[in-house]
Each structure stands twice: as structure tokens, then as C-alpha cells.
Design an enzyme around this catalytic site. Structure first.
Site, PDB file in Angstrom:
ATOM      1  CE  LYS A  70      -2.330   1.419   3.667  1.00  9.76           C
ATOM      2  NZ  LYS A  70      -3.317   1.460   4.743  1.00  9.76           N
TER       3      LYS A  70
ATOM      4  CG  ASP B 215     -15.242  16.414  16.184  1.00 12.48           C
ATOM      5  OD1 ASP B 215     -14.545  15.505  15.683  1.00 12.48           O
ATOM      6  OD2 ASP B 215     -15.169  17.604  15.825  1.00 12.48           O
TER       7      ASP B 215
ATOM      8  N   GLY C 258      -5.554   7.300  17.023  1.00 12.30           N
ATOM      9  CA  GLY C 258      -5.123   8.518  16.339  1.00 12.30           C
ATOM     10  C   GLY C 258      -3.639   8.655  16.095  1.00 12.30           C
ATOM     11  CB  ALA C 259      -0.668   8.152  18.201  1.00 14.91           C
ATOM     12  CG  ASP C 260      -1.228   8.396  11.872  1.00 13.55           C
ATOM     13  OD1 ASP C 260      -0.778   9.450  12.359  1.00 13.55           O
ATOM     14  OD2 ASP C 260      -2.007   8.383  10.907  1.00 13.55           O
TER      15      ASP C 260
ATOM     16  CE  LYS D 185      -0.390  12.687  13.484  1.00 15.51           C
ATOM     17  NZ  LYS D 185      -1.284  12.123  12.435  1.00 15.51           N
TER      18      LYS D 185
ATOM     19  CB  SER E 240      -4.593   0.578  16.693  1.00 26.32           C
ATOM     20  OG  SER E 240      -4.775   0.315  15.325  1.00 26.32           O
TER      21      SER E 240
END
Length: 331
Positions: free
Chosen positions: A71, A164, A223-225, A229, A296
Site C-alpha cells: 500500500k 468532537d 489517532g497516533a500514527d 502524536k 493501534s
């Protein structure tokens, strides 16, 4: 022999989410058995464009099926406002590992959304309390929808709290699911008190306080990628049964990367990776467990698993567009 082109609608139609969850679970188990090959994710940082590219290759042998894919994906936060394009764009090449023939070129953006939700569902199934019926979500972007759809396949979710900073996004989420769940807009603290919490934001300073979490909450930190982050209070990570998807990726760019770099967390604070839990080599939730966290980062083996489902589903339905990608020169 022709290659199958699958656009985003094709992927959405034929990558059935429950089947993707099963395939992603099988990929995690295969990884624990040593039946995968997954080089480290590579990054091309482009600060002049406030973005980056990431390449993610992998091979999975999951018993009844095996496949390989790569990918090519990006994160460009300015795209929506400056170019009317999504923040994340992805393209995946899905190949036959025996011949290397490119069986399919497919949209990787929808695929990424599905496999990310699937991984959270797999983690939730093994780490959340069995009677979990409430889900909190922090971040009302596209991934929040998939998080709810996926997690609701492994737990009987009744109540949903969406947090949000954009009230319009909150309301759109509420309107979308109001006929299926008891769903309402709320604060981060209210979302954090649910049985399961998924956080899907790009923040670099923690926004979820330890004191807000329930005694038995399971957290999917999505969220942390990328390095820097960080969504959660360090104390949360120290107190929890802390499960990661991949050691190298999480210490570099997952939820734990900031406290890890600062020396706040170490190997002694990690319970283990999700793969051995899925494979049955390591316990998931036990009656003694309280707070659990799944870090994740998103693995290439998940992409392979989701692509397998999309390709097989589309082929069976006669969907997609065949085209000639590989020439006839056999040298």
C-alpha cells in the site's frame, strides 16, 4: 490474464466488514505464528507540503489463503481545505505470491478505513468486558463511523457518546446512527466513561485524562500514527494492561511513542502484542483486569487481509474493471 481495478465504491461494496474483521483476526494470528513477512513501514516526509508518504508491504499466510500486497498511502492534513482532497489517499497493489502477478489494483483509502476499524474490533473482542454496551468516540471524522460499525459486531453496543470540537460533525454522526443506537453528542470526559473508548484524533498533546476513564474501560488508541502524536494521559498508559499491534511501529509512531521517547514507558510496561492474544498464546482480558489499552498504528498485514476480502468478493460478483497491466514479454 488481467488485473482487476477496484475503485472506492467497489471496495466498500465487496469488502464486507464482518469478513474483514475475521480476515484481520486471522492475519494477527498468522503474524504470531511467524506466517507473515512485514518489513517496517517506510516514510517519506515532505515538510514543504505538510505531508508524508508511507509504503507498507506485507505477505500473509493465513491457513486457507495467502496473499501479498503493498500500500502506498499519505497523510496531507491541508488537502481538504487547500485542494478539496481527502487527508489520506491510498492505493494498493494486491498480488499472487506464487507468480507475483498483480491480481488487483484497488483503492486503499476505503480499505484503510475498514481494516483500521476491524483491528479495533478484534482488540475490543479480546480486551473489553464481555457485557460492554456503551461506546465513546473522540473525533467525529470518517473513521468514527467505521469504529462504531466494527465494534458493534463484537459487542452489543446500545449507547454511544460522540465527542468532537466541531458541533456539525457531532450532529451529523448522531443523525446517521440515531435509528440504530442511543447516540448523543457529549464531552470527551463523557465519552471516556463508556465501557469502550476509541480515540481518533491527530493531536500531539493528550486530550483524554486518566480520571475520566471508567474502572473497566477498554481504550482503542487509534489517532497516533506518526512520531509526536499523543492522545492519552501518560498515567493511563502506565495503569493499563497495555497491548500494542507492533513493537517497532508503536515505539516509533504509536500512542506510546512520546512517553517512550521520554523514558516514561519501557518494555516492562507493555503487556504484549495483539497477535499472540488472538492466537491464544497470551491471555486477553481476565476477571482481574481493569483498564485496558490497545495501541493501534495500523499494519500492512491488515491491508493484505482486507484486500483479500475485497478482491475475492469482487471476483465472485463479477465486479470491478479488468485491464491489461502486465505485458506479454515472458523473459
Amino acid at each position: 490474464m488481467q488485473t482487476l481495478l477496484l475503485g472506492p465504491d467497489d471496495v466498500a461494496d465487496y469488502a464486507d466488514l464482518p469478513a474483514v474483521i475475521d480476515a484481520v483476526s486471522a492475519a494477527f494470528a498468522a503474524d504470531a505464528r511467524g506466517d507473515t513477512i512485514m518489513p517496517a513501514k517506510s516514510y517519506i516526509d515532505l515538510p514543504e507540503y505538510n505531508g508524508d508518504f508511507r509504503s507498507m508491504p506485507a505477505y500473509v499466510h493465513a491457513g486457507e489463503w495467502d496473499a501479498a500486497a503493498v500500500k502506498w498511502v499519505n497523510v496531507h492534513p491541508d488537502n481538504p481545505t487547500d485542494h478539496d482532497l481527502p487527508t489520506v489517499l491510498g492505493t494498493l497493489i494486491y498480488s499472487d505470491p506464487e507468480t507475483a502477478f498483480p491480481l488487483s489494483v484497488m483503492d486503499g483509502t476505503v480499505l484503510t478505513r475498514l481494516r483500521t476499524g476491524a483491528a479495533a474490533a478484534v482488540a475490543t473482542d479480546h480486551l473489553a468486558v464481555p457485557d460492554a454496551d456503551s461506546l465513546g468516540l473522540v473525533g467525529a471524522g470518517t473513521q468514527s463511523y467505521t469504529q462504531l460499525e466494527a465494534i458493534a459486531t463484537v459487542r452489543d453496543i446500545e449507547t454511544v457518546v460522540i465527542a468532537d470540537r466541531d458541533p456539525e460533525k457531532q450532529q451529523a454522526f448522531v443523525d446517521h446512527f440515531s435509528d440504530r443506537f442511543e447516540v448523543r453528542a457529549g464531552s470527551i470526559a463523557e465519552a471516556a466513561g463508556c465501557d469502550v473508548l476509541s480515540t481518533i484524533t491527530p493531536v500531539e498533546s493528550p486530550i483524554v485524562e486518566r480520571s475520566w476513564l471508567g474502572d473497566r474501560t477498554h481504550v482503542n488508541a487509534i489517532g497516533a500514527d506518526a512520531a509526536g502524536k499523543h492522545e492519552h494521559d501518560d498515567q493511563t498508559l502506565l495503569d493499563a494492561k497495555l497491548v500494542i499491534d507492533d513493537y517497532e511501529q508503536c515505539t516509533h509512531s504509536g500512542e506510546i511513542n512520546v512517553p517512550w521517547s521520554a523514558g516514561v514507558l519501557s518494555d516492562a510496561d507493555l503487556y504484549g502484542e495483539l497477535g499472540p492474544i488472538v492466537a491464544g498464546d497470551l491471555d486477553g482480558r481476565t476477571p482481574e483486569d481493569g483498564l485496558t489499552v490497545f495501541d493501534s498504528t495500523g499494519l500492512a498485514i491488515q491491508d493484505v487481509a482486507a484486500a483479500h476480502v475485497a478482491y475475492e468478493g469482487a471476483r465472485a460478483a463479477g465486479a470491478g474493471t479488468d485491464f491489461e497491466l502486465v505485458g506479454t514479454d515472458r523473459t
